[in-house]
Design a protein around this motif. Structure first.
Motif, PDB file in Angstrom:
ATOM      1  N   SER A  14       0.848  -1.183   0.000  1.00  0.00           N
ATOM      2  CA  SER A  14       0.000   0.000   0.000  1.00  0.00           C
ATOM      3  C   SER A  14       0.887   1.238   0.000  1.00  0.00           C
ATOM      4  CB  SER A  14      -0.916   0.022   1.230  1.00  0.00           C
ATOM      5  OG  SER A  14      -1.821   1.096   1.149  1.00  0.00           O
ATOM      6  N   TYR A  15       0.478   2.191  -0.831  1.00  0.00           N
ATOM      7  CA  TYR A  15       1.217   3.444  -0.944  1.00  0.00           C
ATOM      8  C   TYR A  15       0.230   4.589  -0.796  1.00  0.00           C
ATOM      9  CZ  TYR A  15       4.525   0.153  -2.743  1.00  0.00           C
ATOM     10  OH  TYR A  15       5.346  -0.940  -2.861  1.00  0.00           O
ATOM     11  N   LEU A  25      -4.734   6.274  -2.270  1.00  0.00           N
ATOM     12  CA  LEU A  25      -3.961   5.078  -1.958  1.00  0.00           C
ATOM     13  C   LEU A  25      -3.770   4.295  -3.245  1.00  0.00           C
ATOM     14  CD1 LEU A  25      -5.536   3.481   1.262  1.00  0.00           C
ATOM     15  CD2 LEU A  25      -3.381   4.720   1.081  1.00  0.00           C
ATOM     16  N   ILE A  26      -2.637   3.680  -3.353  1.00  0.00           N
ATOM     17  CA  ILE A  26      -2.416   2.684  -4.387  1.00  0.00           C
ATOM     18  C   ILE A  26      -2.294   1.361  -3.650  1.00  0.00           C
ATOM     19  CG2 ILE A  26      -0.906   1.872  -6.224  1.00  0.00           C
ATOM     20  CD1 ILE A  26      -0.146   4.845  -6.651  1.00  0.00           C
ATOM     21  N   ASP A  27      -3.294   0.517  -3.847  1.00  0.00           N
ATOM     22  CA  ASP A  27      -3.421  -0.774  -3.180  1.00  0.00           C
ATOM     23  C   ASP A  27      -3.712  -0.615  -1.681  1.00  0.00           C
ATOM     24  OD1 ASP A  27      -3.048  -2.228  -5.542  1.00  0.00           O
ATOM     25  OD2 ASP A  27      -0.871  -2.278  -5.271  1.00  0.00           O
ATOM     26  N   ALA A  51      -9.646   8.231  -3.330  1.00  0.00           N
ATOM     27  CA  ALA A  51      -9.730   7.050  -4.191  1.00  0.00           C
ATOM     28  C   ALA A  51      -8.639   6.060  -3.823  1.00  0.00           C
ATOM     29  CB  ALA A  51      -9.581   7.447  -5.657  1.00  0.00           C
ATOM     30  N   VAL A  52      -8.928   4.798  -4.137  1.00  0.00           N
ATOM     31  CA  VAL A  52      -7.921   3.740  -4.039  1.00  0.00           C
ATOM     32  C   VAL A  52      -7.749   3.161  -5.440  1.00  0.00           C
ATOM     33  CG1 VAL A  52      -7.305   1.503  -3.060  1.00  0.00           C
ATOM     34  CG2 VAL A  52      -8.516   3.189  -1.650  1.00  0.00           C
ATOM     35  N   ILE A  76     -12.996   3.126  -5.893  1.00  0.00           N
ATOM     36  CA  ILE A  76     -11.918   2.189  -6.198  1.00  0.00           C
ATOM     37  C   ILE A  76     -11.772   2.135  -7.713  1.00  0.00           C
ATOM     38  CG2 ILE A  76     -11.122  -0.189  -6.053  1.00  0.00           C
ATOM     39  CD1 ILE A  76     -12.962  -0.437  -3.550  1.00  0.00           C
ATOM     40  N   PHE A  77     -10.575   2.410  -8.202  1.00  0.00           N
ATOM     41  CA  PHE A  77     -10.284   2.386  -9.626  1.00  0.00           C
ATOM     42  C   PHE A  77      -9.439   1.157  -9.935  1.00  0.00           C
ATOM     43  CE2 PHE A  77     -11.289   6.726  -8.699  1.00  0.00           C
ATOM     44  CZ  PHE A  77     -11.955   7.180  -9.826  1.00  0.00           C
TER      45      PHE A  77
END
Length: 113
Positions: A14-15, A25-27, A51-52, A76-77
């Motif tokens: 997670s980033y 967030l990314i993941d 968004a994630v 969530i994308f």
């Protein structure tokens, strides 16, 4: 813009990326408790996440999403294939935004490709 690695590796990924007026967030691949605690350590919280973005649907990238979706409002994308997998773990269809690889998505301060 500031970027933080909340976790990286086989136990979870997670980033957190903070812009001037929004955060993403990314993941979200550890527990919801871990993600929220790690964000707090960065001086933020899930309530600030717009968004994630999900890179792919392995558990070490999505495991916190079902719980986080019940507790917080964010989109969530992900690709259509990952979207199908997210539906299978209880993510509501209304939260998922399907994107095609290579397309640029605008979310708050961010333009993500």
């Amino acid at each position: 813009m500031l970027a933080y690695s909340l976790c990286s590796g086989s136990s979870g990924n997670s980033y957190f990326i903070r812009g001037d007026a929004s955060s993403i967030l990314i993941d979200a691949g550890r527990s919801a408790r871990y993600i929220t605690s790690a964000l707090c350590d960065c001086g933020s919280g899930m309530g600030e996440i717009s968004a994630v973005f999900v890179t792919h649907n392995h558990s070490d990238h999505i495991s916190a999403l079902p719980v986080l979706c019940r507790q917080y409002a964010f989109d969530i994308f992900c690709t259509p294939g990952s979207a199908d997998a997210l539906l299978g773990v209880g993510i509501p269809e209304s939260r998922i935004r399907r994107i095609l690889p290579g397309n640029r998505i605008a979310v708050g301060d961010f333009s993500v490709c």
